[in-house]
Design a protein around this motif. Structure first.
Motif, PDB file in Angstrom:
ATOM      1  N   PHE A   1      -5.652   9.173   3.947  1.00 38.03           N
ATOM      2  CA  PHE A   1      -5.633   8.882   2.514  1.00 38.03           C
ATOM      3  C   PHE A   1      -6.371   9.996   1.795  1.00 38.03           C
ATOM      4  O   PHE A   1      -7.540  10.273   2.068  1.00 38.03           O
ATOM      5  CB  PHE A   1      -6.299   7.543   2.190  1.00 38.03           C
ATOM      6  N   ASN A   2      -5.658  10.636   0.870  1.00 37.68           N
ATOM      7  CA  ASN A   2      -6.210  11.737   0.083  1.00 37.68           C
ATOM      8  C   ASN A   2      -6.664  11.182  -1.269  1.00 37.68           C
ATOM      9  O   ASN A   2      -5.837  10.822  -2.107  1.00 37.68           O
ATOM     10  CB  ASN A   2      -5.144  12.813  -0.113  1.00 37.68           C
ATOM     11  N   PRO A   3      -7.968  11.098  -1.512  1.00 34.07           N
ATOM     12  CA  PRO A   3      -8.436  10.506  -2.774  1.00 34.07           C
ATOM     13  C   PRO A   3      -8.104  11.352  -3.991  1.00 34.07           C
ATOM     14  O   PRO A   3      -8.140  10.840  -5.124  1.00 34.07           O
ATOM     15  CB  PRO A   3      -9.954  10.407  -2.569  1.00 34.07           C
ATOM     16  N   LYS A   4      -7.771  12.617  -3.776  1.00 35.75           N
ATOM     17  CA  LYS A   4      -7.430  13.482  -4.914  1.00 35.75           C
ATOM     18  C   LYS A   4      -6.041  13.169  -5.461  1.00 35.75           C
ATOM     19  O   LYS A   4      -5.816  13.218  -6.669  1.00 35.75           O
ATOM     20  CB  LYS A   4      -7.514  14.947  -4.490  1.00 35.75           C
ATOM     21  N   THR A   5      -5.122  12.842  -4.550  1.00 32.46           N
ATOM     22  CA  THR A   5      -3.749  12.522  -4.976  1.00 32.46           C
ATOM     23  C   THR A   5      -3.476  11.027  -4.978  1.00 32.46           C
ATOM     24  O   THR A   5      -2.430  10.587  -5.458  1.00 32.46           O
ATOM     25  CB  THR A   5      -2.737  13.194  -4.038  1.00 32.46           C
ATOM     26  N   LYS A   6      -4.397  10.240  -4.391  1.00 42.29           N
ATOM     27  CA  LYS A   6      -4.252   8.786  -4.249  1.00 42.29           C
ATOM     28  C   LYS A   6      -3.049   8.417  -3.377  1.00 42.29           C
ATOM     29  O   LYS A   6      -2.443   7.367  -3.548  1.00 42.29           O
ATOM     30  CB  LYS A   6      -4.112   8.107  -5.620  1.00 42.29           C
ATOM     31  N   LYS A   7      -2.727   9.285  -2.432  1.00 41.01           N
ATOM     32  CA  LYS A   7      -1.565   9.046  -1.566  1.00 41.01           C
ATOM     33  C   LYS A   7      -1.956   9.078  -0.095  1.00 41.01           C
ATOM     34  O   LYS A   7      -2.938   9.722   0.289  1.00 41.01           O
ATOM     35  CB  LYS A   7      -0.482  10.091  -1.835  1.00 41.01           C
TER      36      LYS A   7
ATOM     37  N   GLY B   1     -13.879   8.829  -0.559  1.00 41.39           N
ATOM     38  CA  GLY B   1     -12.568   8.197  -0.517  1.00 41.39           C
ATOM     39  C   GLY B   1     -11.612   8.707   0.533  1.00 41.39           C
ATOM     40  O   GLY B   1     -10.497   8.202   0.659  1.00 41.39           O
TER      41      GLY B   1
ATOM     42  N   LEU C   1      -3.431  -0.267   1.798  1.00 40.47           N
ATOM     43  CA  LEU C   1      -4.012  -0.108   0.463  1.00 40.47           C
ATOM     44  C   LEU C   1      -3.888  -1.426  -0.298  1.00 40.47           C
ATOM     45  O   LEU C   1      -2.899  -2.151  -0.141  1.00 40.47           O
ATOM     46  CB  LEU C   1      -3.305   0.985  -0.329  1.00 40.47           C
TER      47      LEU C   1
ATOM     48  N   GLY D   1      -3.955  -0.098  -4.937  1.00 39.70           N
ATOM     49  CA  GLY D   1      -3.918   1.355  -4.929  1.00 39.70           C
ATOM     50  C   GLY D   1      -5.101   2.023  -4.271  1.00 39.70           C
ATOM     51  O   GLY D   1      -5.202   3.251  -4.270  1.00 39.70           O
ATOM     52  N   LYS D   2      -6.021   1.224  -3.701  1.00 44.37           N
ATOM     53  CA  LYS D   2      -7.217   1.776  -3.067  1.00 44.37           C
ATOM     54  C   LYS D   2      -7.206   1.463  -1.568  1.00 44.37           C
ATOM     55  O   LYS D   2      -6.660   0.441  -1.159  1.00 44.37           O
ATOM     56  CB  LYS D   2      -8.475   1.173  -3.704  1.00 44.37           C
TER      57      LYS D   2
ATOM     58  N   THR E   1     -14.399  -2.677  -1.446  1.00 40.07           N
ATOM     59  CA  THR E   1     -14.472  -2.147  -2.813  1.00 40.07           C
ATOM     60  C   THR E   1     -15.335  -3.030  -3.716  1.00 40.07           C
ATOM     61  O   THR E   1     -15.909  -2.550  -4.699  1.00 40.07           O
ATOM     62  CB  THR E   1     -13.060  -2.012  -3.420  1.00 40.07           C
TER      63      THR E   1
END
Length: 643
Positions: free
Chosen positions: A84-90, A458, A517, A520-521, A623
């Motif tokens: 999971f890339n927190p910069k792209t949220k993907k 993240g 997820l 979205g997290k 979270t």
């Protein structure tokens, strides 16, 4: 019978509510979490986090350490990852599985008398994927240098105190290891003595592997001196492994011992970053790798199970167990016939297989009162607006299964885990009383390891690496054990037209990291060892948390079931050795007598073990509280560290 179902369900739920204590404590962390298959390897991850690395850096360090420790894998194996890339949220999927080498055709193996590619030795090898996968992940998504990330593994290669599980597996396999001169020289440190493998606690040294890793780091450092970027420098190390002197020695050593891998095979291979597959289960997005793994089987299962009130049935009630078993049989039937390398034709009809409408039709096939021993692959093509070109081949596929003469598995502990489970050196005698059944179950459970990492920024990583397990054939003076993954191909289309061996093609593997997820997290990162049982156990782990409210540690330790009504992906030299065992079910030894009685009446053949799951490793991202929970099963040597 319905009243009895309800009573047992209530008893099951009651026992779950009382089972608050776990054998291992849950892990808690605020900044990072590192969980993997060996305590020392988890320590390697913590060392990288303490240097300021992110979860990708730490995961790569743990991957390198587990390979160096031969934790049911080595450096010549394969790596599968979700990030999971927190910069792209993907969620990103990494395909670092090796491919069949030049000359690896059905005709080649049939001419040698094989029904499947062999289990062991150089002819079982696909091209190594782990070095390339590690370099790619680190270059693209890590922050540290290869030198920093490989430092723990290199220190271990210079000598580390070997643990009993690995040392005993070397001793058990010594007759086979003696067939390969480079393996014999590395693993059998006391040649000619009664025990030729290392003893537990002995400092195990791998000079040639250390030299290989040193060469990779030297390539990186030389590139940095030439003002190359961090990514370019790491990929210079990649090139030295796949195109330089390491590659030449690997190929020489492979071919000297009868293998097929060529320098061109290594030079052409590349890891692939691809889109993962996912489905939504009650508001949770669950991610798996594509159909070159068995991962979509879990996604198909969730689609089917959405049509049932699982919570109302009760955890491990007879009806819950039955519904799970039938669902998994349906999805394994699809896996066994339709899954294969999506970069080759024919292409798996994955959109149809993951269709919610298709799942509803499959759910209707479940008889609520009896096991169905004849569940077949479905027809997903109409759900893609197409006609199925393989209907006749499906009939041939079914005709290959004749289970009338099969024996049923009995109580079982996988050989590669026996030493840690029993806390004594495993011996062949413990399996002699039931040799055929134990061999079948060992192939079903044949393991790997898993790597889970997460950090406060993240980044979340789930890896299920494998290949090159003991007894491994080491390629020349590289210290690198070759993969045995070629055995997961088939040689005949009637078994699976999508997974017939071909040069450059990836076999359909059991290896299957998982991620989920919520809103979205990142919610869960989880994986497990255990061959064909991996997605069975991961499915139940996920449901334990989502449906039954268990904590992540409770869910990793909870009793599971295993179905044997599937085609084995590993081991065996004949159709008979790999074919399904309809109705055969592995239950936990603590299963209530009332549940056992009901399942018998439903047509199940039961076997029991204190261990019914491989070691699940997982991270729950809380979270609500801004913290991390780590879970690591009470089976095996898996371990985690958090901060």
């Amino acid at each position: 019978m319905k009243h009895l179902f309800f009573l047992v369900a209530l008893l099951s739920l009651g026992s779950t509510m009382q089972a608050q204590q776990t054998q291992k404590p849950p892990l808690h962390g605020r900044h990072w979490m590192a969980v993997t298959g060996k305590p020392l390897a988890a320590t390697a991850g913590s060392m990288i986090f303490q240097k300021g690395g992110n979860a990708v850096d730490a995961a790569c360090a743990m991957l390198a350490a587990t390979c160096t420790m031969w934790d049911v894998l080595s450096w010549g194996g394969e790596t599968q990852a979700l990030i999971f890339n927190p910069k792209t949220k993907k969620v990103i999927a990494i395909n670092a599985l090796g491919v069949a080498p030049t000359g690896a055709t059905p005709e080649f193996f049939k001419d040698k008398g094989y029904n499947f590619p062999p289990e062991y030795g150089p002819l079982a090898a696909v091209t190594p994927g782990t070095p390339g996968g590690l370099c790619y992940m680190l270059a693209e998504y890590g922050t540290l240098s290869l030198k920093e990330v490989l430092a723990p593994a290199m220190e271990m290669a210079a000598g580390y105190p070997i643990e009993a599980q690995t040392a005993n597996s070397m001793e058990r396999a010594k007759d086979r290891l003696k067939q390969w001169p480079y393996s014999k020289a590395v693993f059998l440190t006391h040649p000619g003595e009664k025990r030729e493998a290392p003893e537990a606690g002995e400092i195990f040294v791998q000079k040639e592997l250390l030299a290989t890793l040193t060469k990779m780091v030297e390539a990186e450092q030389e590139a940095l001196k030439k003002k190359k970027s961090r990514k370019e420098a790491i990929m210079a190390a990649y090139d030295r492994f796949y195109k330089g002197d390491i590659a030449k020695e690997f190929v020489r050593g492979c071919q000297e011992q009868g293998g097929l891998i060529t320098e061109q095979d290594l030079a052409r291979w590349k890891p692939i970053e691809e889109e993962p597959l996912h489905v939504n289960y009650k508001g949770i997005e669950v991610y798996k790798l594509q159909s070159w793994t068995q991962g979509p089987m879990l996604l198909q299962s969730l689609n089917i199970l959405e049509n049932f009130d699982l919570k109302g049935m009760g955890y491990n009630s007879p009806q819950y167990i039955h519904t799970l078993y039938q669902t998994m049989n349906l999805t394994f039937a699809d896996r066994d016939f339709y899954y294969g390398d999506p970069y080759f034709t024919p292409k798996t009809p994955i959109n149809g297989l993951l269709s919610k409408a298709y799942a509803k039709e499959r759910a209707k096939m479940i008889n609520p009162d009896r096991n169905d021993p004849d569940l077949l692959p479905g027809d997903p093509y109409p759900f893609e607006g197409k006609s199925n070109p393989y209907l006749q081949l499906m009939k041939e596929h079914q005709s290959l299964t004749d289970t009338s003469s099969q024996t049923k598995p009995a109580r079982f502990v996988p050989k590669h885990d026996a030493a840690s489970i029993l806390n004594t050196p495993a011996s062949e005698e413990m399996y002699a009383a039931n040799e055929i059944d134990s061999a079948y179950m060992d192939r079903l459970w044949r393991g790997t390891t898993s790597v889970e990492a997460a950090d406060k920024d993240g980044w979340v990583v789930s890896i299920t690496p494998s290949g090159g397990w003991t007894p491994a054939c080491i390629a020349g003076h590289t210290g690198v054990g070759m993969s045995q993954r070629l055995q997961s191909f088939v040689l005949d289309s009637a078994l699976c037209p999508f997974n017939v061996i071909a040069p450059g093609k990836r076999p359909r593997v059991t290896l299957t990291p998982s991620m989920a997820l919520k809103d979205g997290k990142p919610y869960l990162s989880f994986a497990v060892q255990g061959g064909d049982t991996q997605d069975q156990n991961l499915l139940q782990f996920f449901l334990n948390m989502v449906e039954f409210g268990m904590t992540v540690q409770q869910a990793t330790e909870a009793a599971n079931i295993n179905t044997n009504q599937l085609w084995l992906s590993l081991g065996g030299t004949s159709i008979k050795e790999r074919m399904p065992h309809p109705g055969s079910i592995l239950l936990n030894s603590n299963t209530p007598e009332a549940t056992r009685t009901i399942l018998k009446k439903m047509g199940y053949t039961e076997s029991f073990s204190e261990r019914t799951s491989g070691p699940v490793n997982a991270i729950f991202l809380d979270t609500a509280h801004g913290s991390l929970w780590g879970g690591s099963s009470n089976h095996g040597e898996d371990y985690g560290i958090g901060w």
